[in-house]
Scaffold this motif. Structure first.
Motif, PDB file in Angstrom:
ATOM      1  N   UNK A  87       0.858  -1.180   0.000  1.00  0.00           N
ATOM      2  CA  UNK A  87       0.000   0.000   0.000  1.00  0.00           C
ATOM      3  C   UNK A  87       0.897   1.233   0.000  1.00  0.00           C
ATOM      4  N   UNK A  88       0.681   2.135  -0.935  1.00  0.00           N
ATOM      5  CA  UNK A  88       1.481   3.350  -1.015  1.00  0.00           C
ATOM      6  C   UNK A  88       0.846   4.447  -0.175  1.00  0.00           C
ATOM      7  N   UNK A  89       1.645   5.047   0.678  1.00  0.00           N
ATOM      8  CA  UNK A  89       1.201   6.079   1.618  1.00  0.00           C
ATOM      9  C   UNK A  89       1.494   7.452   1.034  1.00  0.00           C
ATOM     10  N   UNK A  90       0.479   8.310   1.079  1.00  0.00           N
ATOM     11  CA  UNK A  90       0.627   9.694   0.620  1.00  0.00           C
ATOM     12  C   UNK A  90       0.148  10.628   1.710  1.00  0.00           C
ATOM     13  N   UNK A  91       1.041  11.479   2.200  1.00  0.00           N
ATOM     14  CA  UNK A  91       0.635  12.559   3.112  1.00  0.00           C
ATOM     15  C   UNK A  91       0.006  13.651   2.256  1.00  0.00           C
ATOM     16  N   UNK A  92      -1.298  13.846   2.401  1.00  0.00           N
ATOM     17  CA  UNK A  92      -2.011  14.781   1.544  1.00  0.00           C
ATOM     18  C   UNK A  92      -1.881  16.201   2.088  1.00  0.00           C
ATOM     19  N   UNK A  93      -1.434  17.108   1.220  1.00  0.00           N
ATOM     20  CA  UNK A  93      -1.428  18.543   1.528  1.00  0.00           C
ATOM     21  C   UNK A  93      -2.225  19.255   0.438  1.00  0.00           C
ATOM     22  N   UNK A  94      -2.834  20.358   0.797  1.00  0.00           N
ATOM     23  CA  UNK A  94      -3.613  21.139  -0.162  1.00  0.00           C
ATOM     24  C   UNK A  94      -2.857  22.402  -0.558  1.00  0.00           C
TER      25      UNK A  94
END
Length: 758
Positions: A87-94
């Motif tokens: 599973x690829x983890x992405x820290x989401x920023x806007x």
């Protein structure tokens, strides 16, 4: 073979970088030949996870232990090296224009080049009630970020990829380019974005229409209340992230430790929890304490448990002996519970732990044939050449234990990792410090040498563990750094005879010529006499190997015995002449070379492979390689800070016959599984280093010729010259004489007896 395409800067990567990327051949993939064996193994050993499935591997920012976090290269490498279910983890920023990017933090200066691109756009905002300065994603549009590139965020990692112009990617770009098998979006600061009129929940709901999202995590309770209705029952798994136990969860005004005590409350809005490692296996002074009941409690409440904080290149509990694979196994295969997933910067190690090394007992059948040879016993765990180091080496599965023989002034051979006792004991803190002397043959500075003390005196010394990487603040087993006792060669041999698992003992003989000429000590005779006295004959079940860097020593042993012999080449070599090999065969059955003589290394990157191993083996010489250590700083970056990956490269890739290691357990464990990965082609990783960061060209390594391996015979034993007064330094080490020596020996004998009576 799988080629890894590299990142493009918003689709416009310079051709140089693209060409470099296509040269990277990542062969660290599962060997399909053994897939059926591994699957069968899993089916026999059900997991103690919530649903009985194998734990998931979650790659934080991709393979962020190697490439910059959230770069396409990091995601690609994770996808190719970590199994079908990674599973690829992405820290989401806007961004300012409401687009979602994958970036590890709310502020951007630590892991990108933004400070250099926009030096005057730093701002300050309150984040969770704390004023924070930096370059915030909310102040930049996606267009603004087109000239900002990703770089390493952890300074201990290689900076040599930072010049590759890794673009900041949107979530859509990641999924389009990578096609992840699983996608985990982490939302760390929903409330912060809300305060700046940006809606993370609206963005995620909109994104879910075009992107398959498998997991969403956040440390904010209110965030889950916002998205629950929008996703419904068929949406992604929602995972509540716990921060420090004393940290405050602002939307409930409760500490995370308080929330932890009410898991049924968490179950009302989440299907799982994400916790730091210490929530499950707490530490005291970096040693493990008994595990908590968190995993069992969470499973009882119907919550899956995911664990964060795994990285191969950070300090882990001393109990793991710097081996990250052992750490993973303690969370997934400990006999009590299995966590449901691990969040890792080095997903290849997590995947190997789960898919290959779990449920393997100490008595598992050997799958790979090579010798595990200790270096001063298990000297990574206890002071080298002590009874405890040897006992642990045997317990950990070593095939061969070794004794580096030293001679005391009264002619007793014993095991010590150095002829200078200041390097392996606390002798400098005792009254023996006045025995310090300078011996030009060994060092230009003073030392306290083994031949300056009698064996009874040596026995009073306290051993000290050697810390080869203390400059990196990496220390071995500090609680037991002075445990154990030095043992004589006869004690070593008797210890080995009691073991039913050892195939050989290796006796290392160095400095024999010096001891004969300058100290009147015949090490060869002492070793042969001790072998005879302890019952080691040519028919002894436990075979004997004599090792030396001096061919004259091996020739002498060959004349007087039929024990196996091993010639050690200390220098890093690039080739060896046929005539030199023929000379070595006259007095040796095997050769020891160092790791760089197999895979040359430039600034921690492999540059290629020599043919030294193949040439020696072609002449029926076994090849043993040293020195294998678990500390990640001992390994080239090509091995992903994983000692097992390194061992695999030398065994499965180069085909060596044995590893010489300070951590025998790691190598012995590798023998118990089928070959599970092929190896990175030596030198391929260097092709994707940014051009400006390439290491300088290396001088060619030494080519061994006849002259390098032929020596004159050992000199005869020379009677020792009269000694000087106790404590008088000289250029030749001397023992105390006359009444001074007698008095001191008597005092030490009394002291030794007193110690025995305590």
């Amino acid at each position: 073979m799988v080629k890894l395409p590299m990142n493009s800067s918003q689709g416009n990567q310079k051709m140089r970088g693209l060409q470099a990327s296509t040269r990277l051949v990542c062969c660290i993939i599962l060997n399909q030949l053994f897939a059926a064996q591994i699957d069968a193994q899993e089916s026999r050993s059900p997991w103690q996870t919530l649903n009985g499935d194998a734990p998931r591997v979650i790659a934080r920012g991709g393979f962020s232990g190697m490439f910059p976090d959230s770069s396409l290269d990091a995601y690609i490498l994770a996808n190719q090296t970590s199994g079908q279910d990674v599973v690829l983890w992405c820290d989401v920023q806007l961004t300012k224009d409401g687009l979602g990017i994958c970036f590890p933090d709310l502020t951007m200066s630590n892991a990108s080049t933004i400070e250099g691109v926009y030096p005057n756009r730093q701002k300050s905002y309150p984040v969770n009630g704390v004023s924070t300065s930096g370059w915030f994603t909310i102040d930049f549009s996606l267009r603004d970020l087109k000239d900002v590139f990703l770089i390493r965020g952890i300074l201990s990692r290689s900076q040599r990829f930072d010049g590759n112009r890794y673009a900041i990617s949107t979530i859509q770009n990641v999924t389009t380019q990578i096609k992840p098998k699983g996608l985990w979006l982490n939302v760390q600061h929903d409330e912060f974005y809300e305060q700046h009129n940006l809606s993370m929940s609206s963005f995620l709901l909109s994104t879910s229409r075009t992107v398959s999202i498998d997991f969403i995590s956040s440390p904010e309770v209110n965030f889950f209340r916002k998205i629950a209705c929008g996703f419904g029952n068929n949406g992604p798994s929602l995972v509540f992230q716990f921060l420090g136990k004393e940290d405050l969860e602002l939307t409930t005004n409760r500490t995370y430790g308080s929330i932890l005590s009410n898991l049924t409350f968490v179950k009302t809005f989440a299907s799982g929890i994400l916790v730091p490692k210490s929530y499950i296996l707490p530490l005291d002074e970096q040693y493990l304490l008994p595990h908590t009941s968190l995993v069992q409690d969470a499973h009882k409440a119907g919550l899956q448990v995911y664990v964060s904080g795994f990285a191969n290149d950070v300090d882990i509990a001393y109990n793991y002996s710097f081996d990250p694979l052992s750490e993973y196994l303690s969370f997934v295969d400990n006999g009590y519970f299995s966590v449901d997933g691990v969040l890792s910067d080095f997903p290849i190690t997590a995947y190997a732990a789960i898919d290959c090394f779990s449920h393997i007992g100490r008595n598992a059948t050997k799958q790979v044939d090579f010798l595990v040879i200790s270096k001063n016993g298990a000297s990574g765990d206890y002071p080298g050449c002590t009874n405890l180091a040897y006992e642990k080496a045997i317990k950990d599965g070593a095939d061969v234990i070794d004794c580096l023989v030293q001679m005391s002034s009264d002619g007793t051979p014993f095991c010590s990792s150095s002829i200078d006792l200041t390097e392996s004991t606390t002798v400098a803190l005792t009254f023996f410090r006045n025995r310090s002397t300078t011996v030009p043959e060994f060092s230009s500075v003073g030392g306290i040498y083994t031949f300056s003390l009698t064996w009874p005196e040596v026995q009073t010394l306290t051993p000290a563990i050697v810390n080869p990487y203390k400059r990196y603040n990496m220390f071995r087993n500090p609680k037991e750094r002075n445990f154990g006792k030095l043992i004589s060669l006869s004690e070593f041999l008797n210890l080995a005879k009691k073991s039913t698992s050892l195939s050989h003992v290796l006796i290392n003989v160095e400095n024999a010529a010096y001891l004969r000429e300058k100290q009147g000590l015949d090490m060869v005779k002492a070793v042969l006499d001790t072998l005879t006295d302890t019952g080691y004959s040519n028919s002894t079940a436990t075979k004997v190997m004599i090792q030396s860097t001096n061919s004259s020593v091996l020739v002498d042993f060959k004349k007087q015995s039929q024990y196996g012999t091993v010639y050690k080449i200390e220098e890093t070599i690039g080739n060896i002449h046929d005539s030199a090999i023929e000379d070595i065969k006259k007095y040796s059955n095997a050769v020891v070379i160092n790791k760089d003589s197999v895979f040359p290394n430039a600034n921690f990157f492999l540059t290629g492979e020599t043919n030294v191993v193949q040439r020696l083996q072609k002449s029926q010489l076994s090849v043993y390689v040293e020195l294998f250590q678990n500390e990640f700083v001992s390994q080239a970056f090509d091995f992903f800070s994983d000692a097992t990956v390194e061992i695999n490269a030398y065994i499965y890739g180069a085909g060596i016959n044995g590893t010489i290691t300070e951590f025998p357990f790691t190598a012995a464990r590798y023998k118990k599984i089928p070959p599970y990965m092929s190896t990175l082609k030596p030198g391929s990783l260097l092709t994707v280093v940014s051009r400006s960061s390439l290491p300088p060209a290396q001088a060619p390594n030494l080519i061994i010729t006849d002259a390098d391996v032929i020596e004159p015979p050992l000199p005869p034993v020379t009677a020792k010259a009269p000694t000087s007064t106790l404590g008088t330094p000289s250029t030749i080490a001397q023992a105390p004489s006359g009444q001074n020596r007698l008095t001191l020996s008597l005092l030490l004998s009394v002291l030794f007896l007193c110690l025995l009576l305590l």
